[in-house]
Write a protein that holds these residues in place. Structure first.
Motif, mmCIF file in Angstrom:
data_model
loop_
_atom_site.group_PDB
_atom_site.id
_atom_site.type_symbol
_atom_site.label_atom_id
_atom_site.label_comp_id
_atom_site.label_asym_id
_atom_site.label_seq_id
_atom_site.Cartn_x
_atom_site.Cartn_y
_atom_site.Cartn_z
ATOM 1 N N MET A 1 0.815 -1.188 0.000
ATOM 2 C CA MET A 1 0.000 0.000 0.000
ATOM 3 C C MET A 1 0.865 1.261 0.000
ATOM 4 N N LYS A 2 1.995 1.226 0.741
ATOM 5 C CA LYS A 2 2.881 2.375 0.796
ATOM 6 C C LYS A 2 3.501 2.655 -0.568
ATOM 7 N N LYS A 3 3.802 1.569 -1.318
ATOM 8 C CA LYS A 3 4.391 1.750 -2.632
ATOM 9 C C LYS A 3 3.402 2.426 -3.583
ATOM 10 N N ILE A 4 2.142 2.081 -3.485
ATOM 11 C CA ILE A 4 1.128 2.660 -4.366
ATOM 12 C C ILE A 4 0.948 4.143 -4.044
ATOM 13 N N VAL A 5 0.903 4.498 -2.766
ATOM 14 C CA VAL A 5 0.764 5.893 -2.357
ATOM 15 C C VAL A 5 2.007 6.684 -2.780
ATOM 16 N N ALA A 6 3.191 6.100 -2.564
ATOM 17 C CA ALA A 6 4.437 6.772 -2.944
ATOM 18 C C ALA A 6 4.484 6.999 -4.456
ATOM 19 N N LYS A 7 4.093 5.987 -5.237
ATOM 20 C CA LYS A 7 4.080 6.134 -6.692
ATOM 21 C C LYS A 7 3.052 7.183 -7.117
ATOM 22 N N GLY A 8 1.910 7.228 -6.460
ATOM 23 C CA GLY A 8 0.878 8.221 -6.771
ATOM 24 C C GLY A 8 1.369 9.631 -6.485
ATOM 25 N N VAL A 9 2.019 9.817 -5.329
ATOM 26 C CA VAL A 9 2.558 11.130 -4.970
ATOM 27 C C VAL A 9 3.657 11.521 -5.951
#
Length: 130
Positions: free
Chosen positions: A1-9
């Motif tokens: 989940m952190k990777k998806i948020v980081a990629k989105g940001v």
């Protein structure tokens, strides 16, 4: 989940950075020299044009310097070298055919233009914004 948020940001930051364009206003400048007998038409494609105009009359005539001259981008200017006026010659700078500046000849010439040793010149050093 952190990777998806980081990629989105990271994606949003990259999109923001790429989509921003700069509208920097750049200063441009130039010099125009007219030293041939006749009428020369020109205009300058810039905003807030400020110029130094130097006019030398024909046949070692008077030299006049005009500083901080405001020029307009929508005007057509005419540099007239060796204009004949009542037995004398002169150089003129005109704005839409209205006389702005002039310099008279140093000595009288006959009716023949072949005697025009030195036609004089008009030099315009300008700067403006693109």
């Amino acid at each position: 989940m952190k990777k998806i948020v980081a990629k989105g940001v990271l994606f949003c930051y990259a999109l923001f950075f790429i989509s921003c364009t700069t509208n920097d206003v750049k200063e441009i400048s130039g010099t125009m020299l007219f030293n041939d007998f006749g009428d020369h038409e020109f205009h300058i494609n810039a905003e807030n044009i400020e110029a130094t105009v130097t006019i030398a009359g024909p046949n070692d005539g008077e030299i006049r310097v005009f500083e901080n001259v405001k020029l307009d981008r929508t005007s057509n200017y005419h540099a007239k070298i060796g204009v004949e006026t009542t037995g004398n010659m002169r150089s003129e700078l005109r704005n839409n055919l209205v006389l702005m500046f002039q310099a008279d000849s140093g000595r009288q010439v006959s009716q023949e233009l072949n005697e025009l040793d030195d036609p004089g010149y008009i030099k315009i050093d300008w700067k403006g914004l693109n």
